[in-house]
Design an enzyme around this catalytic site. Sequence first.
Site, PDB file in Angstrom:
ATOM      1  N   CYS A  65       0.827  -1.215   0.000  1.00  7.74           N
ATOM      2  CA  CYS A  65       0.000   0.000   0.000  1.00  7.74           C
ATOM      3  C   CYS A  65       0.858   1.260   0.000  1.00  7.74           C
ATOM      4  O   CYS A  65       0.328   2.376  -0.068  1.00  7.74           O
ATOM      5  CB  CYS A  65      -0.952  -0.014   1.183  1.00  7.74           C
ATOM      6  SG  CYS A  65      -2.067  -1.423   1.099  1.00  7.74           S
ATOM      7  N   HIS A  77      -9.152   4.252  -0.957  1.00  4.77           N
ATOM      8  CA  HIS A  77      -7.803   3.707  -0.892  1.00  4.77           C
ATOM      9  C   HIS A  77      -7.518   2.771  -2.068  1.00  4.77           C
ATOM     10  O   HIS A  77      -7.434   1.554  -1.893  1.00  4.77           O
ATOM     11  CB  HIS A  77      -7.618   2.986   0.448  1.00  4.77           C
ATOM     12  CG  HIS A  77      -6.241   2.468   0.700  1.00  4.77           C
ATOM     13  ND1 HIS A  77      -5.107   3.021   0.150  1.00  4.77           N
ATOM     14  CD2 HIS A  77      -5.813   1.406   1.447  1.00  4.77           C
ATOM     15  CE1 HIS A  77      -4.048   2.332   0.545  1.00  4.77           C
ATOM     16  NE2 HIS A  77      -4.447   1.348   1.325  1.00  4.77           N
TER      17      HIS A  77
END
Lengths: 99, 380
Positions: free
Chosen positions: B84, B329
Amino acid sequence: MISPVKVWRNQKKIQKILGLYGIIVSWTKVHVPPVGFSSQAPYVIVVVKLESGKSYIAQLVDWSENSLKTGQKVKAVLRRTKNPGEEGVIPYGVKFKPV
Amino acid sequence: MKISVLGAATTKFGELWSRSPRDLVMEAVNEALDDSKEISLQDIEAVYVGNMLSGTLGGQDHLGAFFAEELGLHVPAMKVEGACASGGLAIHAGVTAVSSGIYENVLVVGIEKMTDFKPEEVAEALMGAGSDPERDAGASFPSLYALMARVHMEKYGTTEEDMAAVAVKNHYHASLNSHAQFTFPVTMEKVMESPVVSSPLKLLDCSPISDGAAAVILSSKIKKTGRNIFIVGSAVATDSLGLAERDDLTTIYAAKEAARKAYKMSGVGPNEIDVAEVHDCFTIAEIIAMEDLGFFGKGEAARAVRLGQTRLGGRPVINTSGGLKACGHPVGATGVKQVVEIYRQLKGIAGKKQVKGAKLGLTHNVGGSGATAVVNILKG
């Protein structure tokens, strides 16, 4: 896909942990699992500080609400970990049980 | 170090079923070029693509060439992957490339396409960022952060309401951001009543699964017109892949180390930061980030959130975009989007969510449960 070769290779690591005692450092009850674990949900995952000084993450089995606490003593046991893939290789690994 | 951000843009984040990765990247890149006013596509000498899951989920690797083709370029192009933190790492790669003097202008793109797939498939794919024992345990990222939350709660008295307050704040900020996935506010009650995903974390403690892209143009040149925005510090640190190998579950060592290096590089201290975009993949992660970055003492961040000190009007204002929690996200895009948001804040073009007079900003991007962390510091 679960590679049977990888399962075989990892068994050496697992053997070193089986039978060790430790205490729960943290725990969580999983209600929304990833692929391969839906039949087990809800299940408990713990981080355990082992008597060897190292820590390990695995599922907790044979738990009751009373055993879901930090500081709980546990023992490392061998259990089936997830649903076998299409090759039919049944993966075994470390889980902990309260003692 | 002083690298110019010449242009920056993001697409809207969300469930963008009608948009392909190509569409999203082209939109972000064209807007970033328009925003720069002084750079055209032909001036770009290298492309860095931040992405995590294109191979695992979409079956498409080789993303550098994939997007270079779409852009009609024949320049060096490569994918940068750090779970991420892929977007933040791509920014760092772009910064080091320009700093080296080999390239004058580079394009950094962050992209992720996640909502084409079932949530449990996405959860499994994201666990590629974890360790073997974590995967064998059936852990997901909510469970790893839940394990961190439990220890933080027991050690520092952090409560589920404190974590919920992060979600409430970030949804409020997102309600001022037309590019956010969730542009609606939520109440404390709604967060507390949401179903448990992995105790003690509930659905509204978690960032969503999202599609989106962001693009930034970095250069060794300064702008001839308008306000110049610079990256004055960029640092990365790494730690164990797995959570169990860490000494302290209430902190992310890699983030502390990246912050220490970025502060040193820029000569800026945590007390000087006006606005920050931090990696709130889960509400507890924002509380830990506030402490790791030195904005608040250990165990004091939860109180600051509760008192509204990091909401618009406070200082430092955290996650004006809505953060990962409410802006969305799309994992490879997040670290690039954070830089876009800080760039817009420092330029004074952040609209209703503008932090008045913001001069110094910071981005904090984390991969896995803390195995990779990237901190960038920007100056207006």
